[in-house]
Design a protein around this motif. Structure first.
Motif, PDB file in Angstrom:
ATOM      1  N   PRO A 198       0.818  -1.213   0.000  1.00 40.74           N
ATOM      2  CA  PRO A 198       0.000   0.000   0.000  1.00 40.74           C
ATOM      3  C   PRO A 198       0.853   1.264   0.000  1.00 40.74           C
ATOM      4  O   PRO A 198       0.477   2.277  -0.591  1.00 40.74           O
ATOM      5  CB  PRO A 198      -0.803  -0.111   1.305  1.00 40.74           C
ATOM      6  N   ILE A 199       2.029   1.175   0.628  1.00 44.13           N
ATOM      7  CA  ILE A 199       2.887   2.354   0.740  1.00 44.13           C
ATOM      8  C   ILE A 199       3.535   2.683  -0.603  1.00 44.13           C
ATOM      9  O   ILE A 199       3.478   3.821  -1.075  1.00 44.13           O
ATOM     10  CB  ILE A 199       3.953   2.086   1.829  1.00 44.13           C
ATOM     11  N   VAL A 200       4.128   1.673  -1.226  1.00 39.73           N
ATOM     12  CA  VAL A 200       4.783   1.913  -2.517  1.00 39.73           C
ATOM     13  C   VAL A 200       3.747   2.279  -3.583  1.00 39.73           C
ATOM     14  O   VAL A 200       3.993   3.150  -4.428  1.00 39.73           O
ATOM     15  CB  VAL A 200       5.618   0.681  -2.933  1.00 39.73           C
ATOM     16  N   PHE A 201       2.603   1.632  -3.524  1.00 34.04           N
ATOM     17  CA  PHE A 201       1.565   1.988  -4.503  1.00 34.04           C
ATOM     18  C   PHE A 201       1.214   3.459  -4.389  1.00 34.04           C
ATOM     19  O   PHE A 201       1.051   4.171  -5.390  1.00 34.04           O
ATOM     20  CB  PHE A 201       0.308   1.138  -4.295  1.00 34.04           C
ATOM     21  N   SER A 202       1.115   3.926  -3.150  1.00 31.13           N
ATOM     22  CA  SER A 202       0.771   5.319  -2.899  1.00 31.13           C
ATOM     23  C   SER A 202       1.857   6.260  -3.409  1.00 31.13           C
ATOM     24  O   SER A 202       1.562   7.322  -3.975  1.00 31.13           O
ATOM     25  CB  SER A 202       0.544   5.491  -1.399  1.00 31.13           C
ATOM     26  N   ILE A 203       3.114   5.874  -3.250  1.00 28.00           N
ATOM     27  CA  ILE A 203       4.212   6.715  -3.748  1.00 28.00           C
ATOM     28  C   ILE A 203       4.170   6.788  -5.273  1.00 28.00           C
ATOM     29  O   ILE A 203       4.289   7.861  -5.865  1.00 28.00           O
ATOM     30  CB  ILE A 203       5.574   6.148  -3.270  1.00 28.00           C
ATOM     31  N   VAL A 204       3.999   5.636  -5.911  1.00 29.62           N
ATOM     32  CA  VAL A 204       3.940   5.609  -7.377  1.00 29.62           C
ATOM     33  C   VAL A 204       2.789   6.480  -7.875  1.00 29.62           C
ATOM     34  O   VAL A 204       2.930   7.242  -8.838  1.00 29.62           O
ATOM     35  CB  VAL A 204       3.770   4.162  -7.881  1.00 29.62           C
ATOM     36  N   GLU A 205       1.677   6.390  -7.186  1.00 31.37           N
ATOM     37  CA  GLU A 205       0.495   7.127  -7.616  1.00 31.37           C
ATOM     38  C   GLU A 205       0.619   8.618  -7.298  1.00 31.37           C
ATOM     39  O   GLU A 205       0.463   9.471  -8.178  1.00 31.37           O
ATOM     40  CB  GLU A 205      -0.740   6.540  -6.918  1.00 31.37           C
ATOM     41  N   LYS A 206       0.908   8.919  -6.046  1.00 33.33           N
ATOM     42  CA  LYS A 206       0.775  10.309  -5.599  1.00 33.33           C
ATOM     43  C   LYS A 206       2.032  11.124  -5.776  1.00 33.33           C
ATOM     44  O   LYS A 206       1.965  12.326  -6.006  1.00 33.33           O
ATOM     45  CB  LYS A 206       0.317  10.327  -4.144  1.00 33.33           C
ATOM     46  N   ARG A 207       3.209  10.521  -5.663  1.00 34.63           N
ATOM     47  CA  ARG A 207       4.443  11.272  -5.849  1.00 34.63           C
ATOM     48  C   ARG A 207       4.883  11.252  -7.305  1.00 34.63           C
ATOM     49  O   ARG A 207       5.200  12.277  -7.892  1.00 34.63           O
ATOM     50  CB  ARG A 207       5.576  10.671  -4.992  1.00 34.63           C
ATOM     51  N   LEU A 208       4.916  10.036  -7.872  1.00 35.78           N
ATOM     52  CA  LEU A 208       5.445   9.910  -9.237  1.00 35.78           C
ATOM     53  C   LEU A 208       4.372  10.143 -10.301  1.00 35.78           C
ATOM     54  O   LEU A 208       4.689  10.343 -11.464  1.00 35.78           O
ATOM     55  CB  LEU A 208       6.062   8.521  -9.431  1.00 35.78           C
ATOM     56  N   ASN A 209       3.108  10.105  -9.874  1.00 32.89           N
ATOM     57  CA  ASN A 209       2.006  10.255 -10.835  1.00 32.89           C
ATOM     58  C   ASN A 209       2.131   9.307 -12.036  1.00 32.89           C
ATOM     59  O   ASN A 209       1.885   9.684 -13.182  1.00 32.89           O
ATOM     60  CB  ASN A 209       1.915  11.706 -11.330  1.00 32.89           C
ATOM     61  N   ILE A 210       2.558   8.091 -11.740  1.00 33.32           N
ATOM     62  CA  ILE A 210       2.594   7.068 -12.792  1.00 33.32           C
ATOM     63  C   ILE A 210       1.353   6.200 -12.654  1.00 33.32           C
ATOM     64  O   ILE A 210       0.992   5.787 -11.553  1.00 33.32           O
ATOM     65  CB  ILE A 210       3.877   6.202 -12.687  1.00 33.32           C
ATOM     66  N   ASP A 211       0.708   5.918 -13.780  1.00 30.34           N
ATOM     67  CA  ASP A 211      -0.547   5.160 -13.777  1.00 30.34           C
ATOM     68  C   ASP A 211      -0.255   3.684 -14.027  1.00 30.34           C
ATOM     69  O   ASP A 211      -0.390   3.191 -15.150  1.00 30.34           O
ATOM     70  CB  ASP A 211      -1.478   5.740 -14.845  1.00 30.34           C
ATOM     71  N   ASP A 212       0.146   2.998 -12.964  1.00 25.23           N
ATOM     72  CA  ASP A 212       0.444   1.563 -13.020  1.00 25.23           C
ATOM     73  C   ASP A 212      -0.864   0.834 -12.695  1.00 25.23           C
ATOM     74  O   ASP A 212      -1.141   0.512 -11.535  1.00 25.23           O
ATOM     75  CB  ASP A 212       1.543   1.282 -11.987  1.00 25.23           C
ATOM     76  N   VAL A 213      -1.646   0.567 -13.731  1.00 24.50           N
ATOM     77  CA  VAL A 213      -3.062   0.189 -13.547  1.00 24.50           C
ATOM     78  C   VAL A 213      -3.242  -0.968 -12.580  1.00 24.50           C
ATOM     79  O   VAL A 213      -4.051  -0.913 -11.661  1.00 24.50           O
ATOM     80  CB  VAL A 213      -3.723  -0.125 -14.906  1.00 24.50           C
ATOM     81  N   CYS A 214      -2.494  -2.058 -12.785  1.00 23.01           N
ATOM     82  CA  CYS A 214      -2.682  -3.248 -11.951  1.00 23.01           C
ATOM     83  C   CYS A 214      -1.639  -3.339 -10.835  1.00 23.01           C
ATOM     84  O   CYS A 214      -1.406  -4.426 -10.285  1.00 23.01           O
ATOM     85  CB  CYS A 214      -2.648  -4.502 -12.810  1.00 23.01           C
ATOM     86  N   ALA A 215      -1.013  -2.224 -10.502  1.00 21.07           N
ATOM     87  CA  ALA A 215      -0.048  -2.203  -9.392  1.00 21.07           C
ATOM     88  C   ALA A 215       1.070  -3.212  -9.582  1.00 21.07           C
ATOM     89  O   ALA A 215       1.525  -3.850  -8.626  1.00 21.07           O
ATOM     90  CB  ALA A 215      -0.766  -2.426  -8.052  1.00 21.07           C
ATOM     91  N   VAL A 216       1.549  -3.350 -10.796  1.00 19.57           N
ATOM     92  CA  VAL A 216       2.570  -4.377 -11.031  1.00 19.57           C
ATOM     93  C   VAL A 216       3.907  -4.006 -10.405  1.00 19.57           C
ATOM     94  O   VAL A 216       4.690  -4.891 -10.060  1.00 19.57           O
ATOM     95  CB  VAL A 216       2.764  -4.713 -12.533  1.00 19.57           C
ATOM     96  N   PHE A 217       4.188  -2.703 -10.232  1.00 20.29           N
ATOM     97  CA  PHE A 217       5.463  -2.368  -9.599  1.00 20.29           C
ATOM     98  C   PHE A 217       5.477  -2.760  -8.128  1.00 20.29           C
ATOM     99  O   PHE A 217       6.380  -3.493  -7.700  1.00 20.29           O
ATOM    100  CB  PHE A 217       5.837  -0.895  -9.795  1.00 20.29           C
ATOM    101  N   PRO A 218       4.529  -2.308  -7.318  1.00 19.38           N
ATOM    102  CA  PRO A 218       4.583  -2.753  -5.910  1.00 19.38           C
ATOM    103  C   PRO A 218       4.433  -4.263  -5.743  1.00 19.38           C
ATOM    104  O   PRO A 218       5.044  -4.846  -4.843  1.00 19.38           O
ATOM    105  CB  PRO A 218       3.428  -1.996  -5.241  1.00 19.38           C
ATOM    106  N   VAL A 219       3.654  -4.906  -6.599  1.00 15.48           N
ATOM    107  CA  VAL A 219       3.436  -6.352  -6.428  1.00 15.48           C
ATOM    108  C   VAL A 219       4.628  -7.169  -6.923  1.00 15.48           C
ATOM    109  O   VAL A 219       5.066  -8.108  -6.254  1.00 15.48           O
ATOM    110  CB  VAL A 219       2.134  -6.798  -7.139  1.00 15.48           C
ATOM    111  N   HIS A 220       5.143  -6.831  -8.093  1.00 14.32           N
ATOM    112  CA  HIS A 220       6.223  -7.641  -8.671  1.00 14.32           C
ATOM    113  C   HIS A 220       7.590  -6.976  -8.575  1.00 14.32           C
ATOM    114  O   HIS A 220       8.597  -7.648  -8.398  1.00 14.32           O
ATOM    115  CB  HIS A 220       5.915  -7.959 -10.137  1.00 14.32           C
ATOM    116  N   GLY A 221       7.621  -5.643  -8.742  1.00 12.48           N
ATOM    117  CA  GLY A 221       8.904  -4.954  -8.811  1.00 12.48           C
ATOM    118  C   GLY A 221       9.560  -4.795  -7.458  1.00 12.48           C
ATOM    119  O   GLY A 221      10.563  -5.466  -7.147  1.00 12.48           O
ATOM    120  N   SER A 222       9.000  -3.921  -6.623  1.00 10.53           N
ATOM    121  CA  SER A 222       9.642  -3.661  -5.331  1.00 10.53           C
ATOM    122  C   SER A 222       9.637  -4.909  -4.454  1.00 10.53           C
ATOM    123  O   SER A 222      10.612  -5.190  -3.756  1.00 10.53           O
ATOM    124  CB  SER A 222       8.939  -2.499  -4.629  1.00 10.53           C
ATOM    125  N   ALA A 223       8.584  -5.682  -4.479  1.00 10.40           N
ATOM    126  CA  ALA A 223       8.536  -6.902  -3.666  1.00 10.40           C
ATOM    127  C   ALA A 223       9.631  -7.874  -4.076  1.00 10.40           C
ATOM    128  O   ALA A 223      10.275  -8.504  -3.221  1.00 10.40           O
ATOM    129  CB  ALA A 223       7.159  -7.564  -3.783  1.00 10.40           C
TER     130      ALA A 223
END
Lengths: 434, 434, 434
Positions: A316-341
């Motif tokens: 939830p934290i990384v998703f929020s950073i990607v969304e709110k800080r980076l303003n990147i539209d990672d539709v299915c949250a693949v970065f927090p789920v697959h990338g950072s994890a």
């Protein structure tokens, strides 16, 4: 082909047969993850883009596996130090089992990207990228990481430098982080969906159309993941020793990390909002699996809880950073789920490693080897993915038109409606029924 | 870990390897039943409660398997006469395969309960109950039934008294009846959903939101059930004898009982209403499977047809009694499908047992052993489940508020909408599309 | 049953155990194809007929497998030259594994038909046909084709005439073309759904209700298909030789043909309309699989691409001919997907055969053997299916009434609504929620 003598049915042949049976079954399970990804992603996109997402999943497999047969497997062995040996040139048909086993891992990396670029990427751009991923981007990564002579192998740069190889058992970084980071990069180049962010940078939620399909996909993926992780261990090793201990550890750590990831992500969401968001629980379960994927053979039981918990809690934290800080539209949250994890789990190896696995290796050397591998793979993935999507964008081929995006990609790219009987405007049908 | 000598790759190692390969595969299949239960239950609840049901399924697995690792497996061995031996203390990692194999059976029992209490149980109450089920309630049952020294084993009370042990091959009573009866008990304590029954005791039907998901779940469960039943037989027994005959019988009886259950339930529904209700056919197929689960190793082919047929035929009748006589709101019919069907099949053993399996055992002793096992397990399950849900109710923690129930648990407990684009009020979304 | 001596755990027993483990696992995978067919077909019918389609799938398995146990397996062995040997008479329970393995192939043929007659066939007519298909129609085909002494076997008419047997490895013609042609025949006799064709013979499209379920079914089928094709090869042959080469070739050709089929069907659709129709890609993937199913053990890698490509490319064309020229309402396109694709792949063997497999056989003889097999199986299937559905039609039992068809079969035949909360008229429910 069948002219073997009875003599060959000795111990070594029995060992080969047991390993082959196992590899085939787990390969089928890993293939089934495509159905899981298709459902997970379909559930998380709007109903006007569902068929587009499904088509991408079908073509990821179809185009990707063909390219991996003709080119990718050759690049993989080339980078791994074995020369260019494409799969169509194999002399022993039995080796095609090993090829397919490698291909299902490769295709998992490929399919992750489609979740990030959903809702606005042109089909032809996505297929072109998939072609290059299956031909070059992924095979370079797997070749570097999974051969002794590869850059990250024991006989390569990392092994020579740190005395220990980059250790990624089933692809926590090689497959999942690679896919998740490629997805983030592509989504960044592509830009967000219309209306996803306001002019002041604040975000709007565009909810997926079906939580049921998303959770179905999650559980199908978890099923296939047992093949992915446990199936990365053979039943017997090359010296004929039975790997029961390794199989048992991988089965246990995979289970506990997945459980821990679901609880941690759900718990963080609950702490933040007072509600247990279903999608965070589901994606947390997957993040827990991703987190352990590099190290299920080496982690302790408490380490599995810890890695899964961290991978779930960061979601939830990384998703929020990607969304709110980076303003990147990672539709299915693949970065927090697959990338950072994936990255986090890979780097946590020295902390959670079982003493029997660590042996005399220095935890510092182990960490540096892991870090080097992660940095190299991330850099390669970001650069190549950025260049390709950047080029597609420069050519005006990356994104559908504004009108097509608003209308939905199902109609504009595929000429179909996913649910013609539901939603605002029911299609007129011939049979007079409802 | 890998320092085995070539000498060990002898026959016994090959046998261990084949058994291990099989156990891992069937364990994965049984795990997949969670996806099946998730779909079956999601399809049978209203659209406003789907995400709640899915979250419960995700957390049943996540919480349950963690608790079973830390506590439950230890209780199981304690009750079975082996002392408290929790899974985190195992010295040989290979034993974690056996742990996971036991865990997927335990989690099947746990997940059945969620179908009975759908639409009104508080998430925290359900999770608390799942914790206790995985820690104590189920492990006591499996420990009593599946160890020679357990209360129902050959060296325990039942064996000493009747000369024959309680015989439940794959968990017809231990897993399914236990789960189904726990569900009925919890649903009884919890009370029905608002509007389910009128003041005069007559019932209103609250249909599920998607027959497609319900049938999908049914067929996924049937697939996993082959792992559940056939996978309960090893490939080789402890003396190294190949169990082909047992595997063949279990595969056959499982198949015929499932077929017979579907036909019988559909037939009874057709006889009563003139229509072949899809949900009765699906649940009848499952009831047929439950019916045979205790005795697939021992039944004749005609016995499999008979047991499946009785298990399927009782479904519409028992469901009607639960609904109209007892006024218990068992949302997903878990009592007729898992509870009564499991008990009936377990008790039918002396009638349908193959002569080769019966040997010199008295059918009367066999029946008394089965009956004793059923009575003990039912009593334990009803008392513990009733106490826990009764305590939760007394604390005001068992049920969501009337407002939350009417609004739906998805919004009140999880803050999500399962299908934001369908139904009465479409959520406003940012991207301007439909 | 368990009184085996340790002596028996010799090499032959280990071989039997490995083969048994494999056969059980692939049998479960093939069984799972029923779930795939259920979803594929449910997605392609209107929402008012979904539960009808699901019920047919459940009953196809339940009725079919019971009949195949009592009668069909006996007819199969009778036609194959082994005398009438029904499965209930087997003396060795281990043989029931082989029976179930045969049964899942038989049921695949049976279930294909339901996709063609969707939306207007009476349930009782469909069940009656399924009974006869499982008892006689399919067993005659498998008995002719898959026994050395069968009409199409090496010791039968084809072998004696051409010196080479009809070669259908996993049922490209025996299972898939048989089912697809039976479906086309039944759909032709039954006539189209109301409104499907205009008086001038032009066609109206009646779209399915959910592309998501259709693609889910497609990917579930592809997963099961690995069991279907690769699982048709044992791990060891009857002489104890390890079949790794055959397994590798089948795994590779199955993969490439499926990929090629999806790309070719999508490509042809794109060339015709400028859009990549999702359903053509999905059905093309399946047609590619069907195309290779007769010959995955014998084709080269380029042959797999070619066969899959032809099978996929013919799909939009043959579908159009069936629809626009023949005016047959084959709802789920079972003829182009299973019928023509299966026949084409079977006949392409001499073109794509690997030299090592061809040996000294004449390609002309090989083609004549394949052609003879196809002609015999097609003729038998068309005649028997035509007679049965013709008789049902003459008795007024083939089709539901016009009113029932318009109302939808879910209500008229099953008394249920698939999606009571969605669509035009929401059912009144008791709990006051949405």
């Amino acid at each position: 082909m069948l002219e073997l003598t009875a003599l060959q049915t000795e111990t070594q042949t029995l060992i080969d047969a047991i390993n082959t049976t196992w590899v085939l079954v787990v390969t089928f399970l890993i293939f089934f993850m495509h159905a899981g990804f298709a459902m997970l992603e379909a559930g998380q996109v709007r109903s006007k883009n569902v068929s587009n997402q499904l088509t991408k999943n079908l073509l990821t497999w179809s185009v990707g596996v063909s390219v991996f047969f003709l080119i990718g497997a050759g690049i993989d062995s080339l980078v791994g130090g074995g020369g260019f040996a494409p799969a169509f040139g194999y002399e022993a048909p039995a080796d095609w089992i090993t090829w397919l086993y490698g291909a299902v891992f490769a295709m998992t990396a490929a399919t992750i990207v489609s979740g990030a670029v959903a809702g606005r990427a042109k089909l032809r751009a996505y297929v072109a990228y998939t072609f290059l991923l299956a031909a070059v981007i992924y095979p370079v990564v797997s070749g570097m990481a999974w051969y002794d002579a590869g850059l990250l192998g024991i006989d390569g740069f990392v092994g020579s430098t740190f005395g220990v190889a980059f250790d990624d058992f089933a692809g926590g970084t090689v497959v999942h982080a690679m896919g998740g980071i490629a997805g983030l990069t592509a989504a960044w180049v592509l830009g967000p969906r219309i209306g996803r962010f306001n002019d002041d940078g604040s975000a709007n939620v565009i909810p997926g159309h079906s939580m049921t399909f998303a959770v179905l996909g999650t559980l199908m993926l978890a099923f296939g993941w047992y093949g992915f992780n446990v199936g990365t261990s053979a039943i017997f090793n090359g010296e004929g020793a039975f790997l029961g201990e390794q199989l048992g550890r991988v089965a246990m750590t995979t289970t506990l990390a997945m459980a821990s990831g679901a609880m941690a992500a759900g718990g963080v969401a609950w702490a933040k909002t007072g509600k247990v968001d279903t999608l965070y629980v589901a994606n947390g379960l997957l993040a827990g699996l991703v987190g352990i994927t590099a190290i299920p053979h080496a982690a302790t039981w408490w380490g599995a809880f810890l890695v899964g918990g961290v991978a779930g809690a960061q979601l939830p934290i990384v998703f929020s950073i990607v969304e709110k800080r980076l303003n990147i539209d990672d539709v299915c949250a693949v970065f927090p789920v697959h990338g950072s994890a994936g990255v986090i789990g890979t780097l946590m190896l020295p902390i959670v490693v079982a003493p029997s696995y660590l042996g005399n290796t220095s935890r510092v050397d182990m960490f540096l080897a892991q870090l080097t591998g992660v940095v190299v793979i991330v850099a390669w993935t970001v650069v190549t993915t950025g260049l390709i999507w950047g080029a597609l964008k420069a050519l005006g081929q990356a994104r559908v038109s504004r009108e097509h995006e608003q209308e939905g990609l199902d109609v504009s790219e595929h000429g179909v409606e996913t649910y013609p009987e539901f939603g605002d405007e029911g299609a007129a049908v011939a049979d007079g029924g409802t």
